[in-house]
Enzyme design. Structure first.
Site, PDB file in Angstrom:
ATOM      1  N   ASP A 134     -15.792   9.706   8.312  1.00  0.00           N
ATOM      2  CA  ASP A 134     -14.666   8.790   8.117  1.00  0.00           C
ATOM      3  C   ASP A 134     -13.376   9.583   8.271  1.00  0.00           C
ATOM      4  O   ASP A 134     -13.345  10.795   8.006  1.00  0.00           O
ATOM      5  CB  ASP A 134     -14.722   8.143   6.735  1.00  0.00           C
ATOM      6  CG  ASP A 134     -13.935   6.849   6.673  1.00  0.00           C
ATOM      7  OD1 ASP A 134     -14.553   5.767   6.715  1.00  0.00           O
ATOM      8  OD2 ASP A 134     -12.680   6.903   6.586  1.00  0.00           O
ATOM      9  N   ARG A 185       0.804  -1.217   0.000  1.00  0.00           N
ATOM     10  CA  ARG A 185       0.000   0.000   0.000  1.00  0.00           C
ATOM     11  C   ARG A 185       0.842   1.274   0.000  1.00  0.00           C
ATOM     12  O   ARG A 185       0.390   2.310  -0.470  1.00  0.00           O
ATOM     13  CB  ARG A 185      -0.936   0.005   1.193  1.00  0.00           C
ATOM     14  CG  ARG A 185      -2.051  -1.018   1.023  1.00  0.00           C
ATOM     15  CD  ARG A 185      -3.091  -0.808   2.062  1.00  0.00           C
ATOM     16  NE  ARG A 185      -4.205  -1.719   1.906  1.00  0.00           N
ATOM     17  CZ  ARG A 185      -5.206  -1.797   2.760  1.00  0.00           C
ATOM     18  NH1 ARG A 185      -5.236  -1.005   3.808  1.00  0.00           N
ATOM     19  NH2 ARG A 185      -6.180  -2.633   2.560  1.00  0.00           N
TER      20      ARG A 185
HETATM   21  C1  SAM Z   1     -13.912  -1.508   6.359  1.00  0.00           C
HETATM   22  S1  SAM Z   1     -14.568   0.116   6.311  1.00  0.00           S
HETATM   23  C2  SAM Z   1     -16.217  -0.148   6.926  1.00  0.00           C
HETATM   24  C3  SAM Z   1     -17.243   0.646   6.155  1.00  0.00           C
HETATM   25  C4  SAM Z   1     -18.684   0.423   6.600  1.00  0.00           C
HETATM   26  N1  SAM Z   1     -18.875   0.835   7.959  1.00  0.00           N
HETATM   27  C5  SAM Z   1     -19.078  -1.018   6.406  1.00  0.00           C
HETATM   28  O1  SAM Z   1     -19.224  -1.757   7.379  1.00  0.00           O
HETATM   29  O2  SAM Z   1     -19.244  -1.436   5.253  1.00  0.00           O
HETATM   30  C6  SAM Z   1     -13.733   0.854   7.719  1.00  0.00           C
HETATM   31  C7  SAM Z   1     -13.686   2.385   7.656  1.00  0.00           C
HETATM   32  O3  SAM Z   1     -13.259   2.888   8.924  1.00  0.00           O
HETATM   33  C8  SAM Z   1     -12.466   4.028   8.683  1.00  0.00           C
HETATM   34  N2  SAM Z   1     -11.606   4.301   9.859  1.00  0.00           N
HETATM   35  C9  SAM Z   1     -10.540   3.572  10.301  1.00  0.00           C
HETATM   36  N3  SAM Z   1     -10.002   4.163  11.372  1.00  0.00           N
HETATM   37  C10 SAM Z   1     -10.736   5.268  11.635  1.00  0.00           C
HETATM   38  C11 SAM Z   1     -10.670   6.286  12.629  1.00  0.00           C
HETATM   39  N4  SAM Z   1      -9.720   6.291  13.572  1.00  0.00           N
HETATM   40  N5  SAM Z   1     -11.592   7.276  12.582  1.00  0.00           N
HETATM   41  C12 SAM Z   1     -12.555   7.290  11.623  1.00  0.00           C
HETATM   42  N6  SAM Z   1     -12.666   6.360  10.667  1.00  0.00           N
HETATM   43  C13 SAM Z   1     -11.768   5.349  10.661  1.00  0.00           C
HETATM   44  C14 SAM Z   1     -11.680   3.680   7.435  1.00  0.00           C
HETATM   45  O4  SAM Z   1     -11.178   4.817   6.771  1.00  0.00           O
HETATM   46  C15 SAM Z   1     -12.715   2.888   6.610  1.00  0.00           C
HETATM   47  O5  SAM Z   1     -13.361   3.687   5.659  1.00  0.00           O
END
Ligand code: SAM
Length: 296
Positions: free
Chosen positions: A166, A55
């Site tokens: 996000d 990445r």
């Molecule tokens: C795997 S996706 C899940 C998306 C959706 N909630 C779902 O279940 O389909 C995880 C998301 O969490 C976000 N994320 C990770 N760490 C975070 C943080 N500290 N604060 C806010 N968002 C975060 C990532 O950028 C990513 O878009």
């Protein structure tokens, strides 16, 4: 340890081949992991070294670097690159109506209560926390609206707002664009697709009526939260898996604090409440929790 993640680049030769074969040593990996922990509380275990290498190879290329050592030095002094690294190392996998049982529960158990509250003039607030590119929040919006104008009309006369947040700015922009490929909209039930998607070239755009319900913001879940109102439902799904237990427990507490009495919390299929927050919530379904109070 060497990670040849771009063999095609390596064959072509040149700078990108150098990046592809750049070594990500364990010391640099640990420094990157420490930065991710400090910035986003994302917990990178050492088995993720190949993933991190692949990445970040592009970031090195874009910054004209060939050694991870130099990239780590850059990230330490350059805030913008630090943010770009966080974006590169977040996993944004999502899809419409992911974990369909959550939406069945929401439609069947929560929606009638929210409509009752709206009828007597109370606000309805829903938060998709860690929303990725918006498939989750627009799935919720479609559940609220149903598949016909008649079922959606209550939204016009009610104070209903959906917040999608996000840490990653590019995915928040995607929520705002609300434009998805034909393959991406495939999981949306046909009746919702017919009512709420507008063709746009090869893609589909979510109808304005639903987009108007949604506010998308960049927000680190471990920063301070500007929201003052409590939420009737919070979807924080497939986000906590990236955190260690201490961060999870901390976040759970804050999410439960943000729920109105009787509010619901939906978490991902492989997640469970582990901290003190669990004692304030009743499990009402598979990975669905309800905060006590609220008279539901
Ligand atoms: C795997 S996706 C899940 C998306 C959706 N909630 C779902 O279940 O389909 C995880 C998301 O969490 C976000 N994320 C990770 N760490 C975070 C943080 N500290 N604060 C806010 N968002 C975060 C990532 O950028 C990513 O878009």
């Amino acid at each position: 340890m060497k990670h040849e993640v771009f063999p095609a680049d390596a064959e072509r030769g040149g700078a990108s081949a150098l990046v592809a074969s750049a070594e990500l040593g364990i010391d640099e990996f640990r420094q990157i992991a420490a930065i991710m922990q400090a910035e986003a509380r994302i917990h990178l275990v050492e088995t993720k070294i190949t993933l991190v290498h692949s990445r970040l190879a592009r970031r090195l290329r874009e910054r004209g670097l060939t050694r991870f050592k130099d990239y780590v030095a850059l990230v330490n002094e350059d805030e913008e690159e630090r943010r770009a690294m966080v974006v590169a190392l977040t996993t944004n996998h999502t899809h419409f109506f992911r974990e369909a049982h959550h939406f069945d529960h929401f439609r069947g158990q929560v929606l009638p209560v929210l409509q009752g509250r709206a009828r007597v003039g109370q606000p309805v607030r829903i938060w998709s926390a860690g929303c990725s590119s918006g498939e989750e929040v627009y799935s919720i919006a479609m559940c609220l609206a149903g598949d016909a104008q008649a079922s959606a009309n209550w939204l016009k006369t009610s104070d209903v707002k959906l917040l999608a947040t996000d840490i990653s700015p590019p995915v928040v922009d995607a929520v705002r664009r609300a434009t998805y490929s034909a393959a991406t909209v495939e999981p949306i039930p046909q009746t919702y697709r017919a009512k709420w998607l507008r063709p746009n070239g090869d893609n589909f755009v979510i109808a304005d009526e639903l987009r108007a319900l949604v506010t998308a913001r960049v927000l680190n879940l471990f920063a301070s939260w500007p929201m003052r109102q409590k939420y009737d439902a919070i979807f924080c799904r497939n986000v906590m898996i990236y955190f260690d237990d201490r961060a999870k427990a901390e976040l759970e507490e804050r999410l439960v604090d943000m729920l109105a009495p009787g509010g619901h919390l939906y978490i991902g299929h492989s997640e469970r409440l582990i901290g003190a927050a669990a004692t304030r919530m009743e499990a009402v379904g598979q990975t669905i929790y309800r905060k006590s109070g609220g008279g539901q």
